[in-house]
Design a protein around this motif. Structure first.
Motif, PDB file in Angstrom:
ATOM      1  N   ALA A   1       0.854  -1.308  -0.156  1.00  0.00           N
ATOM      2  CA  ALA A   1      -0.015   0.353   0.162  1.00  0.00           C
ATOM      3  C   ALA A   1       1.386   1.530   0.099  1.00  0.00           C
ATOM      4  CB  ALA A   1      -0.408   0.323   0.953  1.00  0.00           C
ATOM      5  N   PRO A   2       0.220   2.073   0.027  1.00  0.00           N
ATOM      6  CA  PRO A   2       1.051   3.391  -0.754  1.00  0.00           C
ATOM      7  C   PRO A   2       1.926   4.236   0.658  1.00  0.00           C
ATOM      8  CG  PRO A   2      -0.801   3.743  -0.806  1.00  0.00           C
ATOM      9  CD  PRO A   2      -1.046   2.466  -0.988  1.00  0.00           C
ATOM     10  N   ASN A   3       2.647   3.958   0.782  1.00  0.00           N
ATOM     11  CA  ASN A   3       3.658   5.305   2.344  1.00  0.00           C
ATOM     12  C   ASN A   3       2.986   6.692   2.396  1.00  0.00           C
ATOM     13  OD1 ASN A   3       4.334   4.992   4.380  1.00  0.00           O
ATOM     14  ND2 ASN A   3       6.774   5.821   3.940  1.00  0.00           N
ATOM     15  N   THR A   4       1.740   6.573   2.349  1.00  0.00           N
ATOM     16  CA  THR A   4       0.887   7.615   3.010  1.00  0.00           C
ATOM     17  C   THR A   4       0.555   8.177   4.217  1.00  0.00           C
ATOM     18  OG1 THR A   4      -0.714   7.149   1.856  1.00  0.00           O
ATOM     19  CG2 THR A   4      -1.022   9.233   3.093  1.00  0.00           C
ATOM     20  N   ARG A   5       1.206   9.467   4.748  1.00  0.00           N
ATOM     21  CA  ARG A   5       2.137  10.120   5.577  1.00  0.00           C
ATOM     22  C   ARG A   5       0.725  10.296   6.533  1.00  0.00           C
ATOM     23  NH1 ARG A   5       6.526   9.971   8.028  1.00  0.00           N
ATOM     24  NH2 ARG A   5       6.990  12.046   9.098  1.00  0.00           N
ATOM     25  N   PRO A   6       0.025  10.252   7.569  1.00  0.00           N
ATOM     26  CA  PRO A   6      -1.322  11.484   8.133  1.00  0.00           C
ATOM     27  C   PRO A   6      -0.827  12.401   7.522  1.00  0.00           C
ATOM     28  CG  PRO A   6      -0.739   9.501   9.408  1.00  0.00           C
ATOM     29  CD  PRO A   6       0.797   9.777   8.830  1.00  0.00           C
ATOM     30  N   ASP A   7      -1.926  13.614   6.751  1.00  0.00           N
ATOM     31  CA  ASP A   7      -1.857  14.840   7.037  1.00  0.00           C
ATOM     32  C   ASP A   7      -2.615  15.684   8.203  1.00  0.00           C
ATOM     33  OD1 ASP A   7      -3.580  14.562   5.697  1.00  0.00           O
ATOM     34  OD2 ASP A   7      -3.494  14.710   4.517  1.00  0.00           O
ATOM     35  N   GLY A   8      -2.373  16.909   7.586  1.00  0.00           N
ATOM     36  CA  GLY A   8      -3.182  17.661   8.976  1.00  0.00           C
ATOM     37  C   GLY A   8      -4.926  17.800   9.165  1.00  0.00           C
ATOM     38  N   PHE A   9      -5.419  17.100   7.888  1.00  0.00           N
ATOM     39  CA  PHE A   9      -6.717  16.780   7.607  1.00  0.00           C
ATOM     40  C   PHE A   9      -7.101  15.080   8.544  1.00  0.00           C
ATOM     41  CE2 PHE A   9     -10.100  14.533   5.625  1.00  0.00           C
ATOM     42  CZ  PHE A   9     -10.999  15.195   6.134  1.00  0.00           C
ATOM     43  N   TYR A  10      -6.103  14.528   7.673  1.00  0.00           N
ATOM     44  CA  TYR A  10      -5.960  13.098   8.730  1.00  0.00           C
ATOM     45  C   TYR A  10      -6.490  13.299  10.222  1.00  0.00           C
ATOM     46  CZ  TYR A  10      -5.653   8.363  10.223  1.00  0.00           C
ATOM     47  OH  TYR A  10      -5.513   7.165  10.470  1.00  0.00           O
ATOM     48  N   LYS A  11      -5.011  14.300  10.923  1.00  0.00           N
ATOM     49  CA  LYS A  11      -5.192  14.538  11.861  1.00  0.00           C
ATOM     50  C   LYS A  11      -5.835  14.802  12.975  1.00  0.00           C
ATOM     51  CE  LYS A  11       0.064  14.565  12.081  1.00  0.00           C
ATOM     52  NZ  LYS A  11       1.153  14.959  11.723  1.00  0.00           N
ATOM     53  N   THR A  12      -6.590  16.007  12.019  1.00  0.00           N
ATOM     54  CA  THR A  12      -7.808  16.624  12.892  1.00  0.00           C
ATOM     55  C   THR A  12      -9.253  15.684  12.758  1.00  0.00           C
ATOM     56  OG1 THR A  12      -6.980  18.641  11.787  1.00  0.00           O
ATOM     57  CG2 THR A  12      -9.135  18.603  12.307  1.00  0.00           C
ATOM     58  N   LEU A  13      -9.880  14.964  11.729  1.00  0.00           N
ATOM     59  CA  LEU A  13     -10.230  13.728  11.425  1.00  0.00           C
ATOM     60  C   LEU A  13     -10.787  12.909  12.678  1.00  0.00           C
ATOM     61  CD1 LEU A  13     -12.832  12.870   9.237  1.00  0.00           C
ATOM     62  CD2 LEU A  13     -11.621  11.440   9.161  1.00  0.00           C
ATOM     63  N   ILE A  14      -9.270  12.767  13.060  1.00  0.00           N
ATOM     64  CA  ILE A  14      -9.474  11.478  13.848  1.00  0.00           C
ATOM     65  C   ILE A  14      -9.335  12.159  15.329  1.00  0.00           C
ATOM     66  CG2 ILE A  14      -7.560   9.744  14.436  1.00  0.00           C
ATOM     67  CD1 ILE A  14      -9.071   9.045  12.467  1.00  0.00           C
ATOM     68  N   LEU A  15      -8.627  13.639  15.280  1.00  0.00           N
ATOM     69  CA  LEU A  15      -8.948  14.214  16.910  1.00  0.00           C
ATOM     70  C   LEU A  15      -9.760  13.345  17.004  1.00  0.00           C
ATOM     71  CD1 LEU A  15      -7.961  15.928  19.296  1.00  0.00           C
ATOM     72  CD2 LEU A  15      -8.455  17.621  17.986  1.00  0.00           C
ATOM     73  N   VAL A  16     -11.344  14.297  16.547  1.00  0.00           N
ATOM     74  CA  VAL A  16     -13.033  14.833  16.609  1.00  0.00           C
ATOM     75  C   VAL A  16     -13.707  12.716  16.593  1.00  0.00           C
ATOM     76  CG1 VAL A  16     -13.692  15.190  14.742  1.00  0.00           C
ATOM     77  CG2 VAL A  16     -15.152  15.858  16.097  1.00  0.00           C
ATOM     78  N   TYR A  17     -12.374  12.600  15.674  1.00  0.00           N
ATOM     79  CA  TYR A  17     -13.212  10.753  16.359  1.00  0.00           C
ATOM     80  C   TYR A  17     -12.917  10.267  17.618  1.00  0.00           C
ATOM     81  CZ  TYR A  17     -13.556   6.188  14.912  1.00  0.00           C
ATOM     82  OH  TYR A  17     -14.819   4.482  14.163  1.00  0.00           O
TER      83      TYR A  17
END
Length: 396
Positions: free
Chosen positions: A198-214
């Motif tokens: 799978a591509p080595n996708t690093r968590p970006d700012g949006f992903y981190k924000t999405l996971i914070l509220v999750y």
């Protein structure tokens, strides 16, 4: 008999229903009756709840480390079998405490495996244009599982608690058999279509924000998911009929959670839908603070049941939609974070109970945490909204 889309939809529905509805939430429904029948202390009952959350965390971490190939199907079937066995082994009184703790941990591990691997199989085997519909049908399984766990609640005064656990065991076995039959045709497809990297996708700012509220939602729903029945019984002193009615409302809400999120996503887009759903979630928790208005208690049961699978589904689909082949890794990280915060939340609220902190204060804490995460999410994603206008609008 079934098309690929229908087969994957039912497979995911049964997997999420088993993972969360039966292996997880059924314990909440049976907690007061089991504690009384087996003469468990409140502290031990809370420990068992935390043991299940610990197992879910282990299962999520394990699933995230597994390769994306045909072996996922074997793990899914194995998780169904062992998860079913865990319910059978908790059906009888007289064992030492570590026996029940062991099986509740295993139950959580199986739930974590199912919750990550089943959507990953769908992501690999479904056409991109069909994924939204498959996922909203599939994540409705959370509510189907909760409803299955509530069917016998009106009869708890007529059957033994052992019989109730055995009914759950039967449901779990039935779900597992159908899961195994539904995924069998995909063995060859996954074997020939294995993603080696799978591509080595690093968590970006949006992903981190999405996971914070999750993660905030994982903390916030602990009082309802672990202690709601106990609150209705001990604090409000409701009769068995009204306790069952509230829990059935919770199950009905859960059954419609993913579908509600789907409608919101179609009408508003993923981001606005998430903002609205989290805002309603805060209000639903706060409704529990007004027991003198039974209608608000009913709404709290219905909406908290509805909104948890709603945000789980829409978070999962947003990750799939925007990160593609990195879905398994990033959804695994999201589920593991959710599980870790669940565990922390479970231990935190259990500690508060040991210090005799009343349920209203616990609901306020839960709502405050979710409100903080929601406000941060609303503020931060403004920077990304222009980018997300490029997303494909879900088709009805």
């Amino acid at each position: 008999m079934f098309s690929i889309t229908q087969r994957l939809s039912v497979f995911l529905m049964l997997s999420t229903g088993l993972a969360v509805g039966i292996l997880r939430f059924s314990y909440t429904a049976l907690l007061p009756s089991t504690r009384e029948a087996f003469e468990w202390s409140s502290n031990f009952a809370s420990v068992l709840g935390s043991a299940n959350l610990l197992g879910y965390l282990i299962g999520a971490f394990w699933a995230m480390r597994l390769a994306q190939n045909v072996k996922m199907l074997h793990y899914l079937t194995g998780a169904g079998v062992i998860g079913s066995l865990s319910l059978l082994c908790c059906a009888f009184d007289g064992f030492i405490g570590t026996w029940y703790i062991f099986w509740r941990v295993l139950s959580g591990i199986c739930g974590g495996l199912l919750m990550i691997l089943a959507p990953t199989v769908v992501a690999q085997c479904a056409d991109a244009s069909k994924r939204l519909k498959i996922n909203f049908v599939g994540f409705s399984g959370v509510g189907i599982g909760v409803l299955a766990a509530t069917l016998f609640l009106p009869y708890l005064d007529r059957i033994s608690i052992t019989q109730a656990w055995l009914i759950l065991f039967s449901f779990a076995v039935l779900f597992t058999v159908f899961i195994a039959k539904l995924i069998y045709p995909f063995h060859q497809q996954l074997d020939h279509n294995t993603q080696t990297q799978a591509p080595n996708t690093r968590p970006d700012g949006f992903y981190k924000t999405l996971i914070l509220v999750y993660a905030c939602s994982a903390f916030a729903y602990i009082p309802h998911s672990l202690f709601w029945i106990d609150y209705l019984t001990q604090s409000l002193g409701l009769s068995l009929f009204w306790i069952n009615f509230n829990w059935i409302l919770y199950g009905i809400g859960s059954a419609f959670g993913a579908f509600t999120a789907y409608l919101f996503a179609v009408k508003f887009g993923n981001l606005k839908a998430l903002k609205l759903l989290y805002s309603f979630y805060v209000a639903a928790i706060l409704f529990a603070l007004m027991p003198s208005f039974p209608l608000l208690t009913f709404l709290s049961s219905l909406l908290t049941g509805l909104l948890n699978p709603a945000v789980v589904f829409l978070t999962s689909y947003t990750i799939l939609q925007h990160y593609g082949l990195a879905y398994k890794k990033l959804w695994g990280m999201a589920t593991m974070t959710f599980a870790l915060v669940q565990l922390i939340g479970g231990l935190s609220f259990s500690t508060l109970q040991s210090f005799n902190v009343a349920y209203p204060q616990q609901f306020i804490l839960a709502a405050a945490v979710l409100l903080s995460g929601t406000l941060y999410f609303m503020f931060y994603v403004r920077r990304y909204e222009l980018d997300f206008k490029k997303e494909v609008t879900p088709q009805t």
